[in-house]
Motif scaffolding. Structure first.
Motif, PDB file in Angstrom:
ATOM      1  N   LEU A  31      -3.849  35.192 -73.485  1.00 26.44           N
ATOM      2  CA  LEU A  31      -3.609  36.611 -73.752  1.00 26.44           C
ATOM      3  C   LEU A  31      -4.781  37.253 -74.486  1.00 26.44           C
ATOM      4  O   LEU A  31      -5.150  38.402 -74.219  1.00 26.44           O
ATOM      5  CB  LEU A  31      -2.318  36.759 -74.557  1.00 26.44           C
ATOM      6  CG  LEU A  31      -1.001  36.460 -73.808  1.00 26.44           C
ATOM      7  CD1 LEU A  31       0.170  36.527 -74.763  1.00 26.44           C
ATOM      8  CD2 LEU A  31      -0.804  37.437 -72.659  1.00 26.44           C
ATOM      9  N   GLU A  32      -5.343  36.542 -75.455  1.00 24.22           N
ATOM     10  CA  GLU A  32      -6.496  37.101 -76.181  1.00 24.22           C
ATOM     11  C   GLU A  32      -7.662  37.343 -75.230  1.00 24.22           C
ATOM     12  O   GLU A  32      -8.362  38.358 -75.330  1.00 24.22           O
ATOM     13  CB  GLU A  32      -6.909  36.131 -77.293  1.00 24.22           C
ATOM     14  CG  GLU A  32      -5.931  36.090 -78.463  1.00 24.22           C
ATOM     15  CD  GLU A  32      -6.381  35.106 -79.514  1.00 24.22           C
ATOM     16  OE1 GLU A  32      -7.288  34.302 -79.210  1.00 24.22           O
ATOM     17  OE2 GLU A  32      -5.830  35.140 -80.638  1.00 24.22           O
ATOM     18  N   LEU A  33      -7.870  36.425 -74.317  1.00 27.19           N
ATOM     19  CA  LEU A  33      -8.957  36.602 -73.361  1.00 27.19           C
ATOM     20  C   LEU A  33      -8.712  37.813 -72.467  1.00 27.19           C
ATOM     21  O   LEU A  33      -9.614  38.629 -72.231  1.00 27.19           O
ATOM     22  CB  LEU A  33      -9.100  35.330 -72.519  1.00 27.19           C
ATOM     23  CG  LEU A  33     -10.188  35.336 -71.459  1.00 27.19           C
ATOM     24  CD1 LEU A  33     -11.567  35.531 -72.102  1.00 27.19           C
ATOM     25  CD2 LEU A  33     -10.162  34.040 -70.648  1.00 27.19           C
ATOM     26  N   GLU A  34      -7.500  37.953 -71.997  1.00 28.81           N
ATOM     27  CA  GLU A  34      -7.188  39.077 -71.123  1.00 28.81           C
ATOM     28  C   GLU A  34      -7.270  40.407 -71.878  1.00 28.81           C
ATOM     29  O   GLU A  34      -7.726  41.421 -71.356  1.00 28.81           O
ATOM     30  CB  GLU A  34      -5.801  38.897 -70.516  1.00 28.81           C
ATOM     31  CG  GLU A  34      -5.711  37.723 -69.550  1.00 28.81           C
ATOM     32  CD  GLU A  34      -4.309  37.538 -69.011  1.00 28.81           C
ATOM     33  OE1 GLU A  34      -3.419  38.272 -69.485  1.00 28.81           O
ATOM     34  OE2 GLU A  34      -4.107  36.669 -68.133  1.00 28.81           O
ATOM     35  N   VAL A  35      -6.807  40.434 -73.169  1.00 29.60           N
ATOM     36  CA  VAL A  35      -6.874  41.670 -73.969  1.00 29.60           C
ATOM     37  C   VAL A  35      -8.318  42.086 -74.203  1.00 29.60           C
ATOM     38  O   VAL A  35      -8.681  43.269 -74.125  1.00 29.60           O
ATOM     39  CB  VAL A  35      -6.116  41.479 -75.284  1.00 29.60           C
ATOM     40  CG1 VAL A  35      -6.413  42.620 -76.247  1.00 29.60           C
ATOM     41  CG2 VAL A  35      -4.623  41.389 -75.025  1.00 29.60           C
ATOM     42  N   SER A  36      -9.186  41.114 -74.500  1.00 32.73           N
ATOM     43  CA  SER A  36     -10.595  41.461 -74.740  1.00 32.73           C
ATOM     44  C   SER A  36     -11.244  42.010 -73.475  1.00 32.73           C
ATOM     45  O   SER A  36     -12.043  42.941 -73.524  1.00 32.73           O
ATOM     46  CB  SER A  36     -11.352  40.229 -75.228  1.00 32.73           C
ATOM     47  OG  SER A  36     -11.287  39.211 -74.248  1.00 32.73           O
ATOM     48  N   GLU A  37     -10.863  41.400 -72.335  1.00 37.81           N
ATOM     49  CA  GLU A  37     -11.423  41.939 -71.092  1.00 37.81           C
ATOM     50  C   GLU A  37     -10.922  43.342 -70.812  1.00 37.81           C
ATOM     51  O   GLU A  37     -11.667  44.217 -70.369  1.00 37.81           O
ATOM     52  CB  GLU A  37     -11.034  41.007 -69.934  1.00 37.81           C
ATOM     53  CG  GLU A  37     -11.721  39.649 -69.999  1.00 37.81           C
ATOM     54  CD  GLU A  37     -11.269  38.758 -68.886  1.00 37.81           C
ATOM     55  OE1 GLU A  37     -10.367  39.185 -68.135  1.00 37.81           O
ATOM     56  OE2 GLU A  37     -11.803  37.627 -68.758  1.00 37.81           O
ATOM     57  N   LEU A  38      -9.634  43.627 -71.095  1.00 41.11           N
ATOM     58  CA  LEU A  38      -9.087  44.968 -70.866  1.00 41.11           C
ATOM     59  C   LEU A  38      -9.718  45.986 -71.803  1.00 41.11           C
ATOM     60  O   LEU A  38      -9.953  47.138 -71.421  1.00 41.11           O
ATOM     61  CB  LEU A  38      -7.569  44.949 -71.049  1.00 41.11           C
ATOM     62  CG  LEU A  38      -6.779  44.191 -69.952  1.00 41.11           C
ATOM     63  CD1 LEU A  38      -5.310  44.122 -70.350  1.00 41.11           C
ATOM     64  CD2 LEU A  38      -6.928  44.910 -68.625  1.00 41.11           C
ATOM     65  N   GLU A  39      -9.991  45.595 -73.063  1.00 42.04           N
ATOM     66  CA  GLU A  39     -10.609  46.540 -74.013  1.00 42.04           C
ATOM     67  C   GLU A  39     -12.003  46.951 -73.570  1.00 42.04           C
ATOM     68  O   GLU A  39     -12.429  48.090 -73.789  1.00 42.04           O
ATOM     69  CB  GLU A  39     -10.665  45.900 -75.402  1.00 42.04           C
ATOM     70  CG  GLU A  39      -9.306  45.807 -76.083  1.00 42.04           C
ATOM     71  CD  GLU A  39      -9.403  45.139 -77.445  1.00 42.04           C
ATOM     72  OE1 GLU A  39     -10.486  44.585 -77.742  1.00 42.04           O
ATOM     73  OE2 GLU A  39      -8.409  45.171 -78.205  1.00 42.04           O
ATOM     74  N   THR A  40     -12.725  46.045 -72.960  1.00 41.41           N
ATOM     75  CA  THR A  40     -14.097  46.380 -72.516  1.00 41.41           C
ATOM     76  C   THR A  40     -14.091  47.179 -71.209  1.00 41.41           C
ATOM     77  O   THR A  40     -14.955  48.022 -70.977  1.00 41.41           O
ATOM     78  CB  THR A  40     -14.914  45.104 -72.311  1.00 41.41           C
ATOM     79  OG1 THR A  40     -14.200  44.250 -71.403  1.00 41.41           O
ATOM     80  CG2 THR A  40     -15.092  44.386 -73.647  1.00 41.41           C
TER      81      THR A  40
END
Length: 588
Positions: free
Chosen positions: A491-500
């Protein structure tokens, strides 16, 4: 197979040497000859179907039995002993029984049969002496026949050593001829030596051979009789205690005459009535299950008469009979006295015992076969005022045979049979109540103790169940921990990708929209963009809050310090919150 073999060894040489006997009873001899041959054939058939042990397993396959018998040396001897040598009668005459000498080859079967009978008979020493006497008789019989033939060769009545002249009517009968020669041979082979002095070379050689054989016969007789006597003595020493050593001990210590007489009477009673006191030593070489079966078959009638064992299961009786120890008490001897420390209980096998007062005269009751006593002092009944002390005086009226069972053995047996234990304890309480030796609070205390023990057992059972559940939960917790860590990382990986990716996507849509709508549309788009940014920022803040909560939960789960937090924030809730954040980003 014993009779036909002995018949051939006795009759063939007899008919060969005493021709008068052979001719006089020829039909009888021929009939017996062919009957013995028929028995030889039957023996071969039986041997062909007799199983054998291979690696401890009885082999019964007829093909294997036939193959084994045909390859053995016994088959060669059996076959040679049945060769039809009787056809030689046509060449040498019907009065020549020596043609049947091949029948003597079955002597090995005779030895085998006698050895097998010796192991099966109940009186091996008597059988051993009988077998020796049979061998000696056959040996003297052969010597008798050879002596008569030698006398015929030298000449009847030619000197005092040979058989007298058969022309004399006194020595002409067949019976006189045989018995005179048998008596002569018996004197030589028994080393009596009261025979006429030999005069010729043949007579000297015959006497030398007979004397050498006589030495061997005498040594064999003495040795076998000595072994038989030793075996009988050893048997008596095993069955009965050594009386001679006890008498020597009593004499050396100047024991009173009255006590010595009582000891002698006790030994005499054992010997006359064949009372065995050392059963365990006699049967110690047998396997345990065989000793148990023997003890059950010998002592079960006595145990079945005991009231406390009448309705018990067979396994209890099997456990008890192995531990019983036989004891014999003389008349007037006390088995136990009131106040003595009790270490065993007694079961009466035979005889009568009296329950007497302290004065030794007054009798309260008489116990007979099947009764038991002494169980109160070894049962540790609650509330027993006497503790483990004897509560009565028991005296033997005559010679009494009893079985004793020690406290340790009884406790071990009854621990496996609680029903019999409760029954025996109840009988003991009833006896103590009648005697006034049972305390009133004993039963209450016993009941409270049983309740407390029941509660303790129930708590222990519940504790074991809780420990099992706790172990299962810990395993599930560890598994969930690993799964949550992997999911949080994803989830952290996916959230960071969505924020960028989210700002870049919004800028492109804004430029495209501005080109299409002009100046007015640009202002409206800016307002919409600001509202979307605010919502996105709120969603990101919520996701970060959920992630922080998730990290806290994971830390607490790893350290196992905060079970309360784990109970308040469950894994499904955290996962649902994380999924909401993820879906929100996807929608935006």
């Amino acid at each position: 197979m014993i009779l036909p073999i002995i018949y051939n060894w006795v009759i063939i040489i007899l008919r060969t040497c005493f021709s008068t006997i052979s001719v006089s009873y020829l039909p009888v001899w021929l009939t017996l000859d062919y009957v013995s041959d028929l028995m030889y054939m039957i023996d071969m058939i039986i041997t062909l179907h007799t199983g054998y042990l291979a690696q401890g397993i009885l082999v019964k396959d007829l093909i294997l039995l036939r193959k084994r018998y045909l390859r053995s040396k016994h088959f060669c001897l059996d076959l040679a002993s049945l060769l039809p040598s009787d056809f030689l009668y046509f060449a040498f005459g019907i009065q020549t029984p020596l043609v049947r000498i091949n029948r003597l080859l079955r002597i090995s079967r005779l030895n085998e049969a006698l050895d097998r009978m010796e192991t099966r008979t109940a009186y091996p020493n008597t059988f051993r002496i009988t077998k020796l006497m049979i061998y000696i008789f056959v040996l003297i019989h052969w010597n008798t026949c050879l002596y008569f033939v030698l006398s015929s060769h030298i000449g009847f009545g030619s000197d005092q050593w040979v058989y007298p002249n058969i022309t004399d009517p006194e020595f002409a009968s067949m019976r006189r001829q045989y018995f005179h020669c048998f008596w002569f041979s018996a004197q030589i082979l028994t080393t009596v030596g009261n025979v006429p002095h030999p005069e010729k070379v043949e007579e000297f050689l015959f006497m030398i051979a007979d004397l050498l054989i006589a030495v061997l016969v005498f040594a064999s007789v003495v040795g076998n009789v000595g072994n038989a006597i030793t075996s009988l003595r050893d048997r008596d020493n095993v069955f009965f205690p050594n009386h001679e050593l006890v008498k020597a001990y009593l004499r050396s210590h100047h024991v009173s005459k009255e006590l010595r007489e009582r000891v002698n009477n006790w030994y005499q009673h054992l010997y006359i009535n064949k009372k065995i006191m050392r059963e365990n030593e006699i049967l110690q070489q047998l396997p345990l299950h065989m000793r148990t079966e023997i003890a059950v078959s010998v002592h079960l009638p006595t145990l079945s008469k005991v009231t406390i064992f009448q309705n018990c299961e067979k396994s209890l009786l099997e456990e008890l009979v192995v531990k019983l120890t036989p004891q014999v008490f003389s008349p007037g001897e006390y088995v136990c006295r009131k106040g003595d420390v009790g270490h065993e209980m007694y079961i009466i096998k035979e005889g009568k015992l009296a329950v007497v007062a302290d004065d030794g005269v007054t009798e309260f009751a008489v116990l007979s076969e099947g009764n038991f006593f002494g169980e109160i002092s070894i049962l540790n009944i609650k509330g027993n005022k006497s503790g483990n002390r004897r509560t009565a005086n028991i005296r033997s009226i005559g010679f009494s045979d009893l079985f004793s069972l020690s406290k340790e053995d009884l406790t071990d047996v009854l621990s496996e049979f609680p029903v019999a234990k409760r029954h025996l304890e109840e009988k003991g309480r009833q006896i103590l109540t009648k005697m006034g030796m049972l305390e009133e609070t004993g039963e209450t205390e016993d009941g409270e103790t049983e309740k407390l023990e029941t509660k303790i057992k129930r708590l222990e059972s519940n504790l074991e169940g809780l420990q099992t559940k706790l172990a299962r939960l810990m395993v599930e917790l560890e598994s969930s921990n690993h799964k949550i860590q992997a999911r949080v990382a994803q989830l952290e990986l996916e959230v960071s990708e969505l924020e960028t990716q989210l700002p870049e996507d919004d800028g492109e849509r804004e430029r495209e929209l501005g080109r299409g709508q002009g100046v007015g549309g640009e202002a409206e788009w800016e307002r919409e963009e600001e509202g979307a940014d605010i919502e996105a920022l709120q969603e990101v803040d919520a996701a970060r809050q959920n992630l922080s909560v998730l990290h806290c939960v994971l830390l607490n789960l790893k350290s196992h310090h905060s079970i309360t937090l784990f109970a308040s924030v469950t894994v499904p809730e955290v996962l649902s919150a994380s999924l909401k954040v993820f879906l929100g980003f996807k929608n935006h």
